[in-house]
Design a protein around this motif. Structure first.
Motif, mmCIF file in Angstrom:
data_model
loop_
_atom_site.group_PDB
_atom_site.id
_atom_site.type_symbol
_atom_site.label_atom_id
_atom_site.label_comp_id
_atom_site.label_asym_id
_atom_site.label_seq_id
_atom_site.Cartn_x
_atom_site.Cartn_y
_atom_site.Cartn_z
ATOM 1 N N LYS A 2 0.831 -1.208 0.000
ATOM 2 C CA LYS A 2 0.000 0.000 0.000
ATOM 3 C C LYS A 2 0.866 1.259 0.000
ATOM 4 O O LYS A 2 0.521 2.253 -0.621
ATOM 5 C CB LYS A 2 -0.928 0.006 1.209
ATOM 6 C CG LYS A 2 -2.055 -0.994 1.116
ATOM 7 C CD LYS A 2 -2.957 -0.894 2.316
ATOM 8 C CE LYS A 2 -4.061 -1.914 2.245
ATOM 9 N NZ LYS A 2 -4.971 -1.811 3.382
ATOM 10 N N LYS A 3 1.986 1.179 0.715
ATOM 11 C CA LYS A 3 2.877 2.331 0.795
ATOM 12 C C LYS A 3 3.485 2.643 -0.576
ATOM 13 O O LYS A 3 3.583 3.800 -0.976
ATOM 14 C CB LYS A 3 3.970 2.055 1.817
ATOM 15 C CG LYS A 3 4.734 3.253 2.257
ATOM 16 C CD LYS A 3 5.666 2.903 3.402
ATOM 17 C CE LYS A 3 6.125 4.155 4.092
ATOM 18 N NZ LYS A 3 6.971 3.855 5.239
ATOM 19 N N LEU A 4 3.863 1.600 -1.306
ATOM 20 C CA LEU A 4 4.423 1.780 -2.639
ATOM 21 C C LEU A 4 3.393 2.383 -3.585
ATOM 22 O O LEU A 4 3.698 3.293 -4.349
ATOM 23 C CB LEU A 4 4.933 0.443 -3.192
ATOM 24 C CG LEU A 4 5.512 0.481 -4.601
ATOM 25 C CD1 LEU A 4 6.734 1.379 -4.640
ATOM 26 C CD2 LEU A 4 5.850 -0.917 -5.063
ATOM 27 N N LEU A 5 2.170 1.895 -3.509
ATOM 28 C CA LEU A 5 1.092 2.424 -4.351
ATOM 29 C C LEU A 5 0.833 3.896 -4.024
ATOM 30 O O LEU A 5 0.659 4.717 -4.924
ATOM 31 C CB LEU A 5 -0.176 1.596 -4.162
ATOM 32 C CG LEU A 5 -1.373 1.992 -5.016
ATOM 33 C CD1 LEU A 5 -1.035 1.841 -6.495
ATOM 34 C CD2 LEU A 5 -2.574 1.156 -4.651
ATOM 35 N N ILE A 7 2.970 6.053 -2.768
ATOM 36 C CA ILE A 7 4.103 6.842 -3.264
ATOM 37 C C ILE A 7 4.000 7.041 -4.776
ATOM 38 O O ILE A 7 4.249 8.141 -5.284
ATOM 39 C CB ILE A 7 5.442 6.178 -2.873
ATOM 40 C CG1 ILE A 7 5.640 6.291 -1.359
ATOM 41 C CG2 ILE A 7 6.611 6.821 -3.607
ATOM 42 C CD1 ILE A 7 6.811 5.512 -0.833
ATOM 43 N N LEU A 8 3.619 6.002 -5.495
ATOM 44 C CA LEU A 8 3.474 6.112 -6.948
ATOM 45 C C LEU A 8 2.359 7.085 -7.330
ATOM 46 O O LEU A 8 2.514 7.884 -8.260
ATOM 47 C CB LEU A 8 3.218 4.740 -7.567
ATOM 48 C CG LEU A 8 4.407 3.790 -7.578
ATOM 49 C CD1 LEU A 8 3.984 2.428 -8.085
ATOM 50 C CD2 LEU A 8 5.543 4.359 -8.396
ATOM 51 N N ILE A 9 1.250 7.021 -6.621
ATOM 52 C CA ILE A 9 0.141 7.946 -6.901
ATOM 53 C C ILE A 9 0.557 9.380 -6.596
ATOM 54 O O ILE A 9 0.276 10.297 -7.376
ATOM 55 C CB ILE A 9 -1.117 7.539 -6.110
ATOM 56 C CG1 ILE A 9 -1.673 6.230 -6.676
ATOM 57 C CG2 ILE A 9 -2.169 8.632 -6.159
ATOM 58 C CD1 ILE A 9 -2.805 5.638 -5.877
ATOM 59 N N CYS A 10 1.236 9.598 -5.479
ATOM 60 C CA CYS A 10 1.709 10.948 -5.130
ATOM 61 C C CYS A 10 2.688 11.472 -6.172
ATOM 62 O O CYS A 10 2.625 12.647 -6.555
ATOM 63 C CB CYS A 10 2.358 10.949 -3.749
ATOM 64 S SG CYS A 10 1.186 10.812 -2.403
ATOM 65 N N ALA A 11 3.571 10.622 -6.654
ATOM 66 C CA ALA A 11 4.541 11.029 -7.675
ATOM 67 C C ALA A 11 3.832 11.396 -8.973
ATOM 68 O O ALA A 11 4.191 12.369 -9.638
ATOM 69 C CB ALA A 11 5.558 9.927 -7.910
ATOM 70 N N ALA A 12 2.808 10.636 -9.338
ATOM 71 C CA ALA A 12 2.060 10.926 -10.566
ATOM 72 C C ALA A 12 1.317 12.256 -10.448
ATOM 73 O O ALA A 12 1.336 13.072 -11.374
ATOM 74 C CB ALA A 12 1.080 9.790 -10.865
ATOM 75 N N VAL A 13 0.678 12.480 -9.321
ATOM 76 C CA VAL A 13 -0.058 13.740 -9.107
ATOM 77 C C VAL A 13 0.913 14.915 -9.097
ATOM 78 O O VAL A 13 0.643 15.955 -9.710
ATOM 79 C CB VAL A 13 -0.874 13.674 -7.795
ATOM 80 C CG1 VAL A 13 -1.407 15.038 -7.411
ATOM 81 C CG2 VAL A 13 -1.999 12.673 -7.926
ATOM 82 N N LEU A 14 2.043 14.761 -8.430
ATOM 83 C CA LEU A 14 3.048 15.816 -8.387
ATOM 84 C C LEU A 14 3.582 16.121 -9.778
ATOM 85 O O LEU A 14 3.759 17.284 -10.144
ATOM 86 C CB LEU A 14 4.181 15.432 -7.445
ATOM 87 C CG LEU A 14 5.233 16.495 -7.202
ATOM 88 C CD1 LEU A 14 4.609 17.700 -6.517
ATOM 89 C CD2 LEU A 14 6.352 15.941 -6.344
ATOM 90 N N SER A 15 3.807 15.096 -10.564
ATOM 91 C CA SER A 15 4.284 15.273 -11.941
ATOM 92 C C SER A 15 3.274 16.050 -12.776
ATOM 93 O O SER A 15 3.637 16.958 -13.534
ATOM 94 C CB SER A 15 4.555 13.910 -12.563
ATOM 95 O OG SER A 15 4.874 14.055 -13.918
ATOM 96 N N ILE A 16 2.008 15.720 -12.631
ATOM 97 C CA ILE A 16 0.958 16.423 -13.376
ATOM 98 C C ILE A 16 0.879 17.884 -12.938
ATOM 99 O O ILE A 16 0.744 18.788 -13.768
ATOM 100 C CB ILE A 16 -0.392 15.711 -13.192
ATOM 101 C CG1 ILE A 16 -0.357 14.356 -13.909
ATOM 102 C CG2 ILE A 16 -1.540 16.559 -13.708
ATOM 103 C CD1 ILE A 16 -1.533 13.460 -13.591
ATOM 104 N N LEU A 17 0.972 18.122 -11.627
ATOM 105 C CA LEU A 17 0.911 19.499 -11.123
ATOM 106 C C LEU A 17 2.098 20.326 -11.596
ATOM 107 O O LEU A 17 1.952 21.505 -11.922
ATOM 108 C CB LEU A 17 0.833 19.512 -9.601
ATOM 109 C CG LEU A 17 -0.492 19.065 -8.997
ATOM 110 C CD1 LEU A 17 -0.379 19.041 -7.481
ATOM 111 C CD2 LEU A 17 -1.627 19.944 -9.440
ATOM 112 N N VAL A 18 3.278 19.727 -11.639
ATOM 113 C CA VAL A 18 4.467 20.450 -12.091
ATOM 114 C C VAL A 18 4.348 20.778 -13.575
ATOM 115 O O VAL A 18 4.676 21.886 -13.997
ATOM 116 C CB VAL A 18 5.747 19.637 -11.797
ATOM 117 C CG1 VAL A 18 6.944 20.229 -12.507
ATOM 118 C CG2 VAL A 18 6.003 19.608 -10.305
ATOM 119 N N ASP A 19 3.867 19.831 -14.364
ATOM 120 C CA ASP A 19 3.720 20.068 -15.798
ATOM 121 C C ASP A 19 2.689 21.160 -16.090
ATOM 122 O O ASP A 19 2.813 21.899 -17.059
ATOM 123 C CB ASP A 19 3.312 18.786 -16.522
ATOM 124 C CG ASP A 19 4.444 17.778 -16.579
ATOM 125 O OD1 ASP A 19 5.602 18.190 -16.359
ATOM 126 O OD2 ASP A 19 4.162 16.591 -16.844
#
Length: 57
Positions: A2-5, A7-19
């Motif tokens: 669950k922790k890995l999932l 982290i992956l979701i947070c990274a994806a959201v952060l990537s979208i926000l940065v773009d």
């Protein structure tokens, strides 16, 4: 797992926000109350307030 999932979701959201950071900023600052709170918060920082006053005058 669950922790890995998470982290992956947070990274994806952060990537979208940065773009799309300027679009997100325009949406946030388009709201009157959020803009007021944002400007109030920024003007409490002495360095930014001094720079703004120097440019305005």
């Amino acid at each position: 797992m669950k922790k890995l999932l998470f982290i992956l979701i947070c990274a994806a959201v952060l990537s979208i926000l940065v773009d799309n950071r300027y679009r997100v900023l325009n949406v946030v600052l388009g709201q009157d109350k959020l803009r007021h709170y944002f400007i109030h918060s920024i003007m409490k920082i002495p360095f930014i307030r001094n720079r703004f006053i120097e440019q305005a005058l």
